[in-house]
Design a protein around this motif. Structure first.
Motif, PDB file in Angstrom:
ATOM      1  N   PHE A 442       1.017  -1.798  -0.041  1.00  0.00           N
ATOM      2  CA  PHE A 442      -0.451  -0.021   0.001  1.00  0.00           C
ATOM      3  C   PHE A 442       0.591   1.153   0.507  1.00  0.00           C
ATOM      4  CE2 PHE A 442      -2.660   3.215   1.868  1.00  0.00           C
ATOM      5  CZ  PHE A 442      -3.812   2.994   1.047  1.00  0.00           C
ATOM      6  N   THR A 443       1.918   0.873   0.796  1.00  0.00           N
ATOM      7  CA  THR A 443       3.053   2.541   0.724  1.00  0.00           C
ATOM      8  C   THR A 443       3.969   2.416  -0.368  1.00  0.00           C
ATOM      9  OG1 THR A 443       3.048   1.888   3.234  1.00  0.00           O
ATOM     10  CG2 THR A 443       5.214   3.413   2.242  1.00  0.00           C
ATOM     11  N   GLN A 444       4.036   1.594  -0.609  1.00  0.00           N
ATOM     12  CA  GLN A 444       5.330   1.283  -2.231  1.00  0.00           C
ATOM     13  C   GLN A 444       4.530   2.154  -2.779  1.00  0.00           C
ATOM     14  OE1 GLN A 444       8.044   0.975  -2.562  1.00  0.00           O
ATOM     15  NE2 GLN A 444       8.901  -0.423  -0.253  1.00  0.00           N
ATOM     16  N   ALA A 445       2.692   1.506  -3.057  1.00  0.00           N
ATOM     17  CA  ALA A 445       2.358   1.698  -4.566  1.00  0.00           C
ATOM     18  C   ALA A 445       1.210   3.443  -4.153  1.00  0.00           C
ATOM     19  CB  ALA A 445       0.956   0.874  -4.383  1.00  0.00           C
ATOM     20  N   ASN A 446       1.429   3.691  -2.923  1.00  0.00           N
ATOM     21  CA  ASN A 446       1.437   5.284  -2.980  1.00  0.00           C
ATOM     22  C   ASN A 446      -0.153   5.039  -3.210  1.00  0.00           C
ATOM     23  OD1 ASN A 446       4.114   6.487  -2.828  1.00  0.00           O
ATOM     24  ND2 ASN A 446       4.477   6.830  -4.863  1.00  0.00           N
ATOM     25  N   LYS A 447      -1.042   4.391  -2.910  1.00  0.00           N
ATOM     26  CA  LYS A 447      -1.831   4.307  -2.141  1.00  0.00           C
ATOM     27  C   LYS A 447      -2.180   6.253  -1.339  1.00  0.00           C
ATOM     28  CE  LYS A 447      -3.359   1.080  -4.852  1.00  0.00           C
ATOM     29  NZ  LYS A 447      -3.784   1.288  -6.398  1.00  0.00           N
ATOM     30  N   LYS A 448      -3.994   6.550  -1.765  1.00  0.00           N
ATOM     31  CA  LYS A 448      -4.416   7.547  -0.798  1.00  0.00           C
ATOM     32  C   LYS A 448      -4.615   6.962  -0.312  1.00  0.00           C
ATOM     33  CE  LYS A 448      -5.213  11.011  -4.204  1.00  0.00           C
ATOM     34  NZ  LYS A 448      -6.447  11.171  -5.005  1.00  0.00           N
TER      35      LYS A 448
END
Length: 627
Positions: A442-448
């Motif tokens: 989630f963090t690596q994908a830069n999700k909101k």
């Protein structure tokens, strides 16, 4: 006069219509409507599903005497039609809604078969009752009663003694469950009938061996086997008697010599593939590749070969040894299963066609998981992802799901990892490690948004779904009282715990799935150890012997389990164990959850393979009872 005849005809017509209407009166049970309360042989019987779930795993048993034969039940537009032959006396339907069993809260869907005149087979009641306590118990049916079954069998045999050959082994078994003293009398009756003959043939000796085997009379059982071997040396039983010493041998050298000396008997034995697998593994472990290959090639069953290859490959994958060779073996296991999926040459009688296909799918997924792990450890991540995608199947294995997300992250596929992980978590098929992978992706994908908040929402969704599933399976049955001693020789009485939620876990030291589930049960015990309203009792059952208590105590101590163990006493004159008998336990592990009102609210049979899933299920059941 004509008017009178007309009135009579009208009355007869009305009577026939009413009779016919009564015959075809539909019966609704839960989400299913059946075209009648009984099944008329050779006539279409319709099942209408009133729900919205997927029923593709559903099947039914056709029961003749004591034997249950599986068939697929196919729904089209929520309707299925089956036609049952007149040789069948009972039919039992087993429905699965979205892969989960739906068994009418333990009552099942079991129907008697009648002819056009409404008459059933002479032993239909016996077959009905026996199915409930025997096959039905494996599907978590709770309405079986050994005493009722015994009475039904003896009533049928009294009127139809010609059925004794069909019922003899089951008659003894049920008598043992219902009444130990009666079981002895039943066994002696059959022994007397056979031994009173002037001359015994092979079938007579087989019957005696069955009686002695059922009654655990080892001395006389061995004596009969020796007689059969001498008088009927070419019989299957004599050949099997020749093979049995193999299982007591310890060294590979002794086993191989035994194989040479008894090759013909072994290769004709139903245990041939097992023995060959044993010899193959022994030679693989000492790196005798040529001997391994020789035994492997002699194995007849493709699925047995695949199982052997996978077990070796998985052990190497876990240890990180001989990865290239292990990968070759793993790939071959997949090829063998794929070939059998296309040919379906080895379907056993206890599977319907669709059941066998699903079993092959399950094995393929399991072996694909092995192969993917080997590929991943060999640095072939993209290929590993391809096979792990096959391994997850319908996403119901938390461990397989975890590895899939791990491989996606390793390949930098963060968006896909997030999407897939969301599905697994929200459906309740995730592990704590998978949850951590989700937050990382989630963090690596830069999700909101905040990963922890999203994760909490997904886990809450899973909890709601699980509670909905559990609520559908909730029972309301009397919990039989009992008194048993724990390992400190203290008496524990169930009725003294009324007002608390009691979890009975039926287990044994020899039961692999029981042992596998214990780390998860330890988590549950630890979680609730300060909750005085929740009690865990681990009922050791289906065990006997002079050293039983010592062996159980040693097992608990060695594994450092914080369990209160009760010893289920064995009947003095029978083979049953008291508490297991009262609770109709036929397979373990089985967990019985008793609510604060002293009534059985849940019965959970088997182990899913995931300790986290087990803990979540225990949590869900406890929360529903304390709501």
């Amino acid at each position: 006069m004509r008017k009178f005849i007309a009135l009579v005809l009208i009355a007869m017509t009305l009577s026939n219509c009413q009779s016919e209407e009564k015959k075809i009166q539909p019966e609704t049970i839960g989400d299913f409507t059946f075209s009648s309360g009984d099944i008329v042989a050779n006539s279409p019987f319709t099942i209408t599903y009133n729900g919205t779930s997927d029923l593709s795993n559903s099947f039914f048993h056709q029961v003749k005497h004591t034997k249950a034969y599986p068939y697929d039940v196919e729904f089209t537009n929520n309707e299925a039609v089956v036609t049952i032959p007149d040789s069948i006396s009972v039919v039992a339907f087993h429905f699965y809604e979205n892969q989960q069993p739906e068994n009418n809260k333990g009552k099942g869907y079991v129907f008697k078969v009648v002819n056009e005149d409404g008459k059933s087979a002479v032993d239909a009641e016996a077959a009905y009752q026996f199915y409930l306590i025997n096959d039905g118990a494996f599907y978590d049916l709770t309405t079986g009663d050994a005493t009722l079954t015994l009475n039904a069998i003896e009533t049928a045999l009294a009127k139809n003694p010609q059925l004794e050959d069909q019922w003899m082994p089951s008659h003894i078994y049920v008598a043992q469950q219902a009444d130990g003293d009666k079981a002895k009398a039943v066994a002696e009756k059959y022994i007397t009938e056979v031994t009173s003959k002037s001359e015994l043939d092979l079938e007579d000796y087989k019957q005696l061996s069955t009686v002695y085997g059922r009654t655990q009379d080892t001395r006389r059982y061995d004596s009969i086997k020796a007689i059969i071997s001498e008088k009927f040396p070419e019989s299957k039983m004599a050949q099997q008697h020749k093979v049995s010493p193999f299982f007591n041998l310890e060294s590979l050298e002794a086993k191989e010599q035994f194989f040479v000396d008894n090759n013909n008997a072994i290769m004709q034995s139903p245990n041939a593939d097992y023995i060959l697998q044993n010899l193959a593994v022994g030679n693989f472990n000492i790196k005798n590749d040529s001997a391994f290959k020789g035994y492997f090639e002699m194995i007849k069953s493709a699925t047995s070969k695949a199982s052997l290859l996978n077990s070796i490959a998985w052990a190497r994958a876990e240890k990180g040894k001989d990865l290239e060779k292990a990968a070759e073996m793993s790939k071959l296991s997949l090829d063998l299963i794929e070939k059998e999926q296309g040919e379906l040459n080895e379907q056993p009688q206890y599977y319907s066609p669709n059941q066998y296909k699903r079993n092959l799918d399950f094995n393929y997924n399991m072996y694909a998981d092995t192969y993917a792990l080997l590929l991943f450890k060999l640095g072939k991540t993209e290929e590993a992802i391809t096979y792990q995608a096959k391994a997850i199947g319908k996403g119901m294995s938390p461990d397989n799901n975890e590895r899939y997300i791990e491989y996606l992250i390793a390949d930098g596929q963060y968006d896909k990892a997030v999407d897939k992980a969301k599905t697994f978590i929200s459906e309740g098929y995730a592990t704590p490690t998978l949850n951590d992978y989700f937050k990382d992706a989630f963090t690596q994908a830069n999700k909101k948004g905040d990963a922890n908040t999203v994760l909490s929402e997904l886990k809450e969704s899973a909890k709601i779904k699980q509670l909905e599933k559990l609520e559908k399976t909730m029972l309301d049955e009397k919990a039989p009282d009992f008194v048993a001693k724990n390992l400190n020789n203290e008496e524990v009485k169930l009725s003294a715990l009324k007002g608390k939620t009691v979890i009975l876990d039926f287990w044994a030291t020899w039961c692999g799935p029981c042992i596998s589930s214990f780390p998860g049960m330890q988590k549950a015990v630890t979680k609730y150890k300060n909750d005085e309203n929740v009690v865990f009792l681990f009922v050791d059952t289906f065990e006997s012997g002079e050293n039983r208590i010592t062996e159980v105590q040693d097992f608990i101590n060695e594994n450092k389990y914080d369990f209160e163990v009760l010893i289920d006493p064995k009947e003095e004159n029978g083979s049953s164990h008291d508490i297991a008998k009262k609770y109709n336990i036929s397979g373990i592990p089985t967990k019985v959850i008793i609510g604060p009102n002293g009534r059985i609210k849940f019965k959970d049979v088997g182990y899913s393979g995931s300790n986290d899933k087990l803990l979540n299920k225990i949590d869900g059941m406890i929360s529903l009872l304390n709501f």
